[in-house]
Design a protein around this motif. Sequence first.
Motif, mmCIF file in Angstrom:
data_model
loop_
_atom_site.group_PDB
_atom_site.id
_atom_site.type_symbol
_atom_site.label_atom_id
_atom_site.label_comp_id
_atom_site.label_asym_id
_atom_site.label_seq_id
_atom_site.Cartn_x
_atom_site.Cartn_y
_atom_site.Cartn_z
ATOM 1 N N GLN A 21 -2.292 -11.139 -6.434
ATOM 2 C CA GLN A 21 -3.249 -10.560 -7.494
ATOM 3 C C GLN A 21 -3.114 -8.818 -7.345
ATOM 4 N N PRO A 22 -2.012 -8.383 -8.094
ATOM 5 C CA PRO A 22 -1.674 -6.840 -8.148
ATOM 6 C C PRO A 22 -2.674 -6.316 -8.824
ATOM 7 N N LEU A 23 -3.102 -5.190 -8.692
ATOM 8 C CA LEU A 23 -4.020 -4.416 -9.474
ATOM 9 C C LEU A 23 -3.358 -3.304 -10.235
ATOM 10 N N ARG A 24 -3.423 -3.365 -11.586
ATOM 11 C CA ARG A 24 -2.575 -2.474 -12.572
ATOM 12 C C ARG A 24 -3.393 -1.723 -12.997
ATOM 13 N N ARG A 25 -3.241 -0.264 -12.965
ATOM 14 C CA ARG A 25 -4.004 0.847 -13.512
ATOM 15 C C ARG A 25 -3.155 1.658 -14.720
ATOM 16 N N PRO A 26 -3.511 1.959 -15.923
ATOM 17 C CA PRO A 26 -2.756 2.797 -16.723
ATOM 18 C C PRO A 26 -3.003 4.090 -16.340
ATOM 19 N N ILE A 27 -2.152 4.817 -15.536
ATOM 20 C CA ILE A 27 -2.071 5.946 -14.868
ATOM 21 C C ILE A 27 -0.784 6.746 -15.088
ATOM 22 N N THR A 28 -0.887 8.185 -15.505
ATOM 23 C CA THR A 28 0.401 8.726 -15.631
ATOM 24 C C THR A 28 0.488 9.649 -14.278
ATOM 25 N N ALA A 29 1.406 9.287 -13.279
ATOM 26 C CA ALA A 29 1.493 10.336 -12.366
ATOM 27 C C ALA A 29 3.102 10.339 -11.788
ATOM 28 N N ASP A 30 3.502 11.401 -11.219
ATOM 29 C CA ASP A 30 4.610 11.422 -10.885
ATOM 30 C C ASP A 30 4.804 10.641 -9.346
ATOM 31 N N SER A 31 3.652 10.818 -8.724
ATOM 32 C CA SER A 31 3.668 9.887 -7.279
ATOM 33 C C SER A 31 2.163 9.559 -7.107
ATOM 34 N N ALA A 32 2.131 8.407 -6.271
ATOM 35 C CA ALA A 32 1.003 7.983 -5.986
ATOM 36 C C ALA A 32 0.737 7.581 -4.563
ATOM 37 N N LEU A 33 -0.277 7.647 -3.733
ATOM 38 C CA LEU A 33 -0.231 7.423 -2.205
ATOM 39 C C LEU A 33 -1.453 6.524 -2.257
ATOM 40 N N MET A 34 -1.354 5.508 -1.515
ATOM 41 C CA MET A 34 -2.364 4.861 -1.093
ATOM 42 C C MET A 34 -3.047 4.975 0.413
ATOM 43 N N ASN A 35 -4.108 5.175 0.433
ATOM 44 C CA ASN A 35 -4.813 5.563 1.773
ATOM 45 C C ASN A 35 -4.496 4.356 2.860
ATOM 46 N N PRO A 36 -4.234 4.572 4.047
ATOM 47 C CA PRO A 36 -3.851 3.461 4.949
ATOM 48 C C PRO A 36 -4.946 2.716 5.119
ATOM 49 N N ASN A 37 -6.186 3.182 5.294
ATOM 50 C CA ASN A 37 -7.426 2.203 5.789
ATOM 51 C C ASN A 37 -8.282 1.951 4.594
ATOM 52 N N SER A 38 -8.421 2.595 3.552
ATOM 53 C CA SER A 38 -9.303 2.278 2.576
ATOM 54 C C SER A 38 -8.481 1.965 1.080
ATOM 55 N N ARG A 39 -9.592 1.747 0.254
ATOM 56 C CA ARG A 39 -9.062 1.632 -1.085
ATOM 57 C C ARG A 39 -9.243 2.920 -1.922
ATOM 58 N N ILE A 40 -8.565 3.776 -1.310
ATOM 59 C CA ILE A 40 -8.486 5.233 -1.912
ATOM 60 C C ILE A 40 -7.017 5.432 -2.435
ATOM 61 N N LEU A 41 -6.880 6.161 -3.495
ATOM 62 C CA LEU A 41 -5.582 6.487 -4.072
ATOM 63 C C LEU A 41 -5.455 7.794 -4.474
ATOM 64 N N ALA A 42 -4.246 8.418 -3.949
ATOM 65 C CA ALA A 42 -4.117 9.880 -4.295
ATOM 66 C C ALA A 42 -2.971 9.807 -5.385
ATOM 67 N N LEU A 43 -3.085 10.864 -6.239
ATOM 68 C CA LEU A 43 -2.171 10.962 -7.515
ATOM 69 C C LEU A 43 -1.777 12.251 -7.604
ATOM 70 N N LYS A 44 -0.338 12.530 -7.797
ATOM 71 C CA LYS A 44 0.142 13.649 -8.073
ATOM 72 C C LYS A 44 0.947 13.768 -9.487
ATOM 73 N N ALA A 45 0.544 14.902 -10.139
ATOM 74 C CA ALA A 45 1.552 14.659 -11.221
ATOM 75 C C ALA A 45 1.566 16.557 -11.847
ATOM 76 N N GLN A 46 3.035 16.665 -11.913
ATOM 77 C CA GLN A 46 3.290 18.057 -12.669
ATOM 78 C C GLN A 46 2.690 18.546 -13.865
ATOM 79 N N LEU A 47 2.172 19.433 -13.913
ATOM 80 C CA LEU A 47 1.774 19.761 -15.064
ATOM 81 C C LEU A 47 2.832 20.465 -16.223
ATOM 82 N N PRO A 48 2.810 19.851 -17.437
ATOM 83 C CA PRO A 48 3.979 20.140 -18.154
ATOM 84 C C PRO A 48 4.147 21.618 -18.277
#
Length: 144
Positions: A21-48
């Motif tokens: 049951q993968p969760l897909r999200r339409p997100i533009t990011a250079d990098s994503a990190l999932m929190n090791p303990n909870s459903r918290i997602l960190a995103l990083k994107a370079q400003l053009p």
Amino acid sequence: MCEGDVPRDNVVIIDTNMPMQPLRRPITADSALMNPNSRILALKAQLPGTTQDHLQIFNIEAKAKIKSHQMPEQVVFWKWITPKMLGLVTQTSVHHWSIEGDSEPVKMFDGTANLTNNQIFNYRCDPTEKWLVLIGIAPGSPEL
């Protein structure tokens, strides 16, 4: 669905307890990190057109942005150093960014000149956050 109909920028989150049951999200990011303990997602994107990175932290279950910050320079390495804290490494300094409250990243120390333009591959801290270690690789002397 035609190839042209497939979204190009997606983040796919796979819970190892529910791999079918993968969760897909339409997100533009250079990098994503999932929190090791909870459903918290960190995103990083370079400003053009800049060397700045835009950071965002989301609570996936609540479908809400927790916080965001625009770093004045590019983040070259980042990781969750605790379940509530991101470690952010730039070419010139190391920062900690708590997911709690509305605080901005806090500079922990400046990098040394010999770390500039080297490959950083880990960053850690002890539970008290008094002992910090940044680990990287520097190119050797060219063989003649």
